[in-house]
Design a protein around this motif. Structure first.
Motif, short mmCIF file in Angstrom:
data_model
loop_
_atom_site.label_atom_id
_atom_site.label_comp_id
_atom_site.label_asym_id
_atom_site.label_seq_id
_atom_site.Cartn_x
_atom_site.Cartn_y
_atom_site.Cartn_z
N ASP A 175 17.46 20.49 -18.65
CA ASP A 175 18.77 20.47 -18.01
C ASP A 175 19.84 20.88 -19.03
OD1 ASP A 175 20.14 18.98 -15.40
OD2 ASP A 175 21.41 19.08 -17.19
N PRO A 176 20.77 21.71 -18.59
CA PRO A 176 21.81 22.18 -19.52
C PRO A 176 22.59 21.06 -20.20
CG PRO A 176 21.81 23.57 -17.59
CD PRO A 176 20.82 22.47 -17.32
N LEU A 177 22.67 19.89 -19.57
CA LEU A 177 23.42 18.80 -20.19
C LEU A 177 22.53 17.87 -21.02
CD1 LEU A 177 26.07 17.90 -17.47
CD2 LEU A 177 26.31 19.32 -19.52
N ASP A 178 21.27 18.16 -21.10
CA ASP A 178 20.37 17.39 -21.96
C ASP A 178 20.88 17.45 -23.40
OD1 ASP A 178 16.98 16.66 -21.74
OD2 ASP A 178 18.02 16.70 -23.67
N ASP A 179 20.86 16.33 -24.10
CA ASP A 179 21.36 16.38 -25.49
C ASP A 179 20.29 16.87 -26.47
OD1 ASP A 179 19.63 14.30 -25.93
OD2 ASP A 179 21.19 12.80 -26.35
N LEU A 180 19.08 17.07 -25.96
CA LEU A 180 17.99 17.66 -26.76
C LEU A 180 17.65 16.82 -27.99
CD1 LEU A 180 19.03 21.43 -26.54
CD2 LEU A 180 17.58 20.12 -24.98
N SER A 181 18.03 15.55 -27.95
CA SER A 181 17.75 14.71 -29.12
C SER A 181 16.26 14.55 -29.34
CB SER A 181 18.41 13.33 -28.93
OG SER A 181 17.95 12.74 -27.71
N ARG A 182 15.49 14.56 -28.26
CA ARG A 182 14.05 14.40 -28.45
C ARG A 182 13.43 15.64 -29.08
NH1 ARG A 182 13.03 12.37 -22.51
NH2 ARG A 182 14.42 14.17 -22.33
N HIS A 183 14.00 16.80 -28.74
CA HIS A 183 13.54 18.01 -29.43
C HIS A 183 13.84 17.92 -30.92
CE1 HIS A 183 13.53 19.52 -25.27
NE2 HIS A 183 12.70 20.46 -25.69
N THR A 184 15.06 17.45 -31.23
CA THR A 184 15.45 17.32 -32.63
C THR A 184 14.53 16.36 -33.36
OG1 THR A 184 17.72 17.62 -31.90
CG2 THR A 184 17.40 16.80 -34.14
N ALA A 185 14.24 15.24 -32.70
CA ALA A 185 13.41 14.22 -33.33
C ALA A 185 12.01 14.74 -33.64
CB ALA A 185 13.32 12.99 -32.42
N LEU A 186 11.56 15.69 -32.83
CA LEU A 186 10.20 16.22 -33.01
C LEU A 186 10.10 17.20 -34.16
CD1 LEU A 186 8.54 17.05 -29.59
CD2 LEU A 186 7.56 15.77 -31.49
N SER A 187 11.25 17.68 -34.58
CA SER A 187 11.27 18.76 -35.56
C SER A 187 10.47 18.37 -36.82
CB SER A 187 12.71 19.07 -35.92
OG SER A 187 12.76 20.10 -36.87
N GLY A 188 9.50 19.19 -37.16
CA GLY A 188 8.70 18.94 -38.35
C GLY A 188 7.57 17.94 -38.14
N GLN A 189 7.50 17.34 -36.96
CA GLN A 189 6.46 16.34 -36.68
C GLN A 189 5.16 16.96 -36.20
OE1 GLN A 189 7.20 12.93 -37.17
NE2 GLN A 189 8.94 13.96 -38.12
N LEU A 190 5.18 18.23 -35.85
CA LEU A 190 4.01 18.87 -35.26
C LEU A 190 3.72 20.16 -36.01
CD1 LEU A 190 4.93 18.47 -31.48
CD2 LEU A 190 2.90 17.51 -32.60
N PRO A 191 2.47 20.60 -35.94
CA PRO A 191 2.14 21.85 -36.64
C PRO A 191 2.75 23.08 -35.98
CG PRO A 191 0.24 21.03 -35.43
CD PRO A 191 1.29 19.98 -35.32
N GLY A 192 3.24 22.95 -34.75
CA GLY A 192 3.89 24.08 -34.09
C GLY A 192 5.28 23.69 -33.64
N ARG A 193 5.99 24.67 -33.08
CA ARG A 193 7.35 24.42 -32.65
C ARG A 193 7.41 24.01 -31.17
NH1 ARG A 193 10.86 29.55 -33.61
NH2 ARG A 193 8.90 30.71 -33.56
N VAL A 194 8.34 23.11 -30.84
CA VAL A 194 8.62 22.77 -29.45
C VAL A 194 10.07 23.13 -29.17
CG1 VAL A 194 8.67 20.97 -27.70
CG2 VAL A 194 6.95 20.88 -29.52
N LEU A 195 10.27 24.08 -28.28
CA LEU A 195 11.60 24.63 -28.06
C LEU A 195 12.14 24.25 -26.68
CD1 LEU A 195 10.82 28.30 -29.15
CD2 LEU A 195 11.49 26.37 -30.62
N PRO A 196 13.41 23.95 -26.59
CA PRO A 196 13.98 23.74 -25.26
C PRO A 196 14.27 25.07 -24.57
CG PRO A 196 15.69 23.52 -26.91
CD PRO A 196 14.41 23.80 -27.66
#
Lengths: 472, 472, 472
Positions: A175-196
């Motif tokens: 959703d455009p109003l999502d703050d994407l904090s969970r994406h941010t939190a995931l950064s560097g936690q996985l061997p690949g990228r998770v993009l919104p």
């Protein structure tokens, strides 16, 4: 001559290593070699619907029914067609005993023979989860227990699977109003990228549920009057926010790929009418068409790849929509006209440098008639991989046959799994790799391309191509 | 088992003698025998776009780039889609260094793998010009030189090729006011016939560039007032002139196959509005629809075969149209409705003795739904061979599958190359012969037709059939 | 390697036992085993056009021409397209010498190579009638005599054939005012059932010939004023009468699958306008759309399966319609839109318990886009087997490929022969059984379904499935 039944003797569970490859032996041998090149390539998944929470929280999957049945509208729709109340499958948040729902599923499992879902679930059970038993009424409990066992263990949690599946990139839809904090939190936690992915339908389509309130929330950050300019600015700003958080694309779902350019005054007036809630059907359509145009303009400006999923009439059955909500299996395709519908958009932006527009449809007649010719001329247009009901081996074959002679392989999007069914991700990519190997092998066997060309193309399709198209 | 790679060892340049034939061995063997029967049959080309000047003046082809790239909109469009400015390819009369443009083409040659154009150019280089090297960035100059060498020699001039290709009949496409003197001059100079084709679009479509002036020029031979009757007479007279100079057909390109009958007074009034330049879109459409009707009436009267190419929106991109002119690769297909659109025409003339109407479309959905049923009932209607984007091996296979079960083989037009790419003429006919042999072979292998029927049909398709349909 | 011509040596008359099965040997072996399971299964024919009189009176077929040519519009249309006047074939009740017409047919028999009709007639002559000679100009009289000989004998009368063909159920198509006395008379006289089908088009479509009179006849049993309510009651009553006489379905033929709900007052007013004969085109369309809606409501109430044959423009050629009547080969398909057109009907009745709606179309683009998605969600919707021009081996293959990945096999109708050509009934069912075996075999050979699944599905398709869908 060896009787064909001998050929099946060594695959008691039926996972033929050459599955989906053509039966003709020379073609199959070529296809197998092509497939072997790409079978283990990393997964690039630039469009899909995996909830970000699964990865952010890494919570175990709830139970086999939640994993395989309740949330998979391919599955629930066919069970529904066969007379099973959606409530009994837990659709729409209904409480069910997961084992009872699973038994129901197993009793009707034979309905799925020959379907894409039947093939995927077979693969998920046998290849992903390593379960030998074939699903059947008699094995329902045993298979349930084996699945439940697996997903309770740490190595079957979403993050472990993400790594095991070899996912290089996974895009969510947000959703455009999502703050994407969970994406941010995931950064560097996985061997690949998770993009919104920026998906603004509910903010740009006056017919969407809660449209006026959505626009109000979008504009809430400021107290100045609601103008079309401010509305566009707010969308631009949210896109910028998404880009800062890694987004590479904006996704748009429309019933009709209609676009229209309007001058500023007309657009402003239309906007006011639409947010007043007094707009008639023609005005709402005009607004949708102009907003698709504006979204393209923004993509030209900010570089987000524009993906367009067109030609589905949502919530065809009002009663099941009311009772079970959206995305419950009652969306039905309609014909589309990209050539005329997108012309205003393409006249304005079709030649714009760096603009990428990926076209998806469920109306197969547009493959050779419109999509391939458009993508074979406009540098901005790419051919979306077979989508939704067409995301299956035979349909992929028809798709390749329909578009390749006009546009080759380079104008395609690469495979898109478009799924929230996490366990199906490697299976769907594997299906596409096999189907593409089968197609390429036939071209080689028929002397239409060279083997080395086929090898280069097979390699390109699974990685470099989607990275180029989606700017990864 | 012999590994399939051994099968390719003896074709280092990849021109498999069984190319385009099905891989399954029994079917392939049947297909090969059918193909061998017709491989060397004379070429009957009743519709195409070779400039008459090439044959009249027998001038050598300018250079490899002019021959293979600049004027082939299949080639330039895909290069354009891949980011290459049309200007760098010499489109629209832009001056370019042909060798530089050729290198650009060679660098992007891999994009054409799997396309119809890729296959044709491979064939032209290897089979027609006898060049062993495969085109690639590294061989760009070598291939350029070999092509340049060849076309500088007398045996590669257009007339020599015409003879070597075994062309029995070649139709050009011409402006109604052309004096056809070059066709006359060619008479008896070649082993086959070169026929003009009457193409009146610019004189009957009010949306065509220069329409009013074109009509004025058409009527210029007389000082009497411009009436619809005089306009029809002038067209009739030009058709008579074309017939006297060997024409057998009149060709019509329309976006929409819409036809309408009007009474004389209404037609006269509409004509006056249209040539005044004040006609609205609806009136211009009505005029086009009535002129298609009138053209059919004239064909009934004078016997010219009426060919209808329907369903392409021309100049989809106004900017490239403005910069590079028409036919630069920016024409995009749209859906067509022959059943309702042609009904007025067919109600009036569909049963008329000797009337031949050949229907071409790029909307594959009409093959089984409309064209085959129409051609399977009306003695006047014939099924046009796959056209433009559909003129390729897989598309030909889909076409045959879609129309044959309803209408058999006798209602087809025979293959139409529709090209100005001179070197591709034998290649395109060869492609069609292979594709048709492949289709017939499958029918034989599946016990659906007898081998002797397949042989008779294969023979018919390449000569007797097009001669009957085009009254040659 | 054995030359393929040896493979044909043992079938001098060309009836390859593996006909219609794929050439690839492993796939063919699987297909043969699947076909062998179902080759002799009883025939379930829930929709067709055999005149009830043939069975009620058990009169011998008149002559070979009446049996194979005059009344088969697939045959007469292609002969007509090839320049043969329909009158010379006896169409429209014209008197002809049957032997002369048969010779004409034999002279043009080569036109049918590759068509569905060509295949069926080959089968009827060789497999049903046991005639060795291939039809050809030279054998015209001999074949005529052998056919005439056969049909003069008691064992070739309709009832004997009904038994020999192993027909379990045969549905006729009947006028709503038919008293069905001949159906009643047949009861118990045959080893299988013969059921009437309610076909109300002429009573619900204001554009049908004699519509107003038809409605008057329908209402004639009472002297009360003609109201919409009474009209609906009369239709309901006739449906009840049909059900009492064994009917299981009501059949509806429409050009456009358009439906609309109207309130009682609007419907009453529209009805009065329509039976006054003053309704305009829009009102007549509205009435048709509402009556289709009402027919669905009645099916929900009384349980008759609703079959919908949509998308054919009848009597495209007014002249042949006038001269030879309806059903003379001049009906031409048009595009259809089920998704939007049926939405009002499905909103009201799509989820109704026990409602069965079977959708047939000749527009192949709706298979994957609309029919399979609708039938894969709505419990009431079933996928009609390929119909009319699509009732042929390749088209059946395309159909299976288009619908199966979305909806599996269970949502289909089972094969429908839809014919009045009595001798073709076993042949058409055999064709479908072979085509389905071929499709299933490919899925097995490509590792997509298990062999035991394919066997179960093959068994289901020929009996249990149509019995469930048609409530037999």
């Amino acid at each position: 001559m060896i009787h064909y039944k001998l050929l099946f003797m060594h695959q008691p569970q039926g996972r033929d290593p050459d599955r989906l490859l053509p039966a003709e032996p020379v073609t199959r041998a070529i296809a197998r070699d092509l497939y072997d090149r790409v079978a283990d390539a990393p997964i690039v998944s630039p469009h899909g619907h995996v909830p970000i929470g699964w990865l952010a929280d890494d919570i175990p999957f709830a139970d086999p029914t939640a994993l395989f049945v309740t949330h998979d509208h391919y599955v629930t729709r066919l069970l529904h067609a066969s007379g099973i109340d959606l409530a009994r499958l837990g659709v729409g948040g209904r409480a069910v005993d997961p084992r009872a729902a699973w038994r129901l599923f197993a009793e009707h499992w034979h309905l799925f023979a020959g379907t894409a879902s039947g093939y995927w679930i077979d693969e998920e059970l046998s290849q992903v989860l390593g379960i030998d038993e074939r699903l059947a009424p008699a094995t329902a409990d045993a298979v349930y227990d084996r699945v439940a066992d697996a997903i309770a263990r740490p190595e079957w949690r979403p993050r472990a699977l993400f790594e095991r599946f070899g996912i290089e990139v996974l895009a969510t839809t947000d959703d455009p109003l999502d703050d994407l904090s969970r994406h941010t939190a995931l950064s560097g936690q996985l061997p690949g990228r998770v993009l919104p992915t920026f998906r603004p339908d509910r903010y740009v389509d006056p017919d969407a549920e809660g449209f006026v309130q959505n626009v109000e929330r979008l504009l809430a950050s400021s107290s100045s009057p609601s103008t079309f300019g401010r509305y566009l600015d707010a969308l631009t700003e949210r896109r910028r926010y998404f880009i800062e958080h890694g987004a590479v694309s904006a996704d748009h779902g429309v019933e009709e790929p209609f676009t229209v350019d309007l001058d500023a005054a007309a657009a402003e007036q239309l906007f006011q009418t639409v947010i007043s809630g007094r707009a008639g059907a023609a005005e709402r359509r005009l607004f949708r068409g102009h907003m698709l145009f504006q979204m393209a303009r923004m993509s030209v400006d900010d570089g987000l790849v524009m993906t367009l999923h067109a030609g589905v009439l949502r919530n065809h059955s009002s009663r099941t929509h009311l009772e079970y909500g959206a995305d419950s299996g009652h969306d039905i395709p309609v014909p589309v006209d990209f050539t005329r519908g997108l012309r205003p958009l393409l006249e304005a932006f079709g030649l714009a440098s760096g603009f990428h527009l990926v076209l998806f449809a469920i109306d197969e007649s547009v493959y050779s008639r419109e999509i391939a010719p458009l993508a074979g001329f406009y540098p901005s247009v790419f051919i979306g991989a077979p989508w939704w009901f067409l995301d299956a081996p035979d349909a992929i074959g028809r798709f390749r046959s329909a578009v390749t002679e006009t546009a080759g392989f380079s104008r395609g999007s690469g495979f898109i799994d478009d799924t929230r069914a996490f366990l199906s991700i490697p299976v769907r990519h594997d299906t596409a790799r096999r189907a593409d190997s089968a197609f390429l092998a036939r071209l080689v066997a028929e002397g239409r391309i060279q083997l080395d060309d086929a090898e280069r193309i097979a390699d390109d399709l699974v990685g470099p191509l989607p990275r180029r198209v989606f700017k990864l």
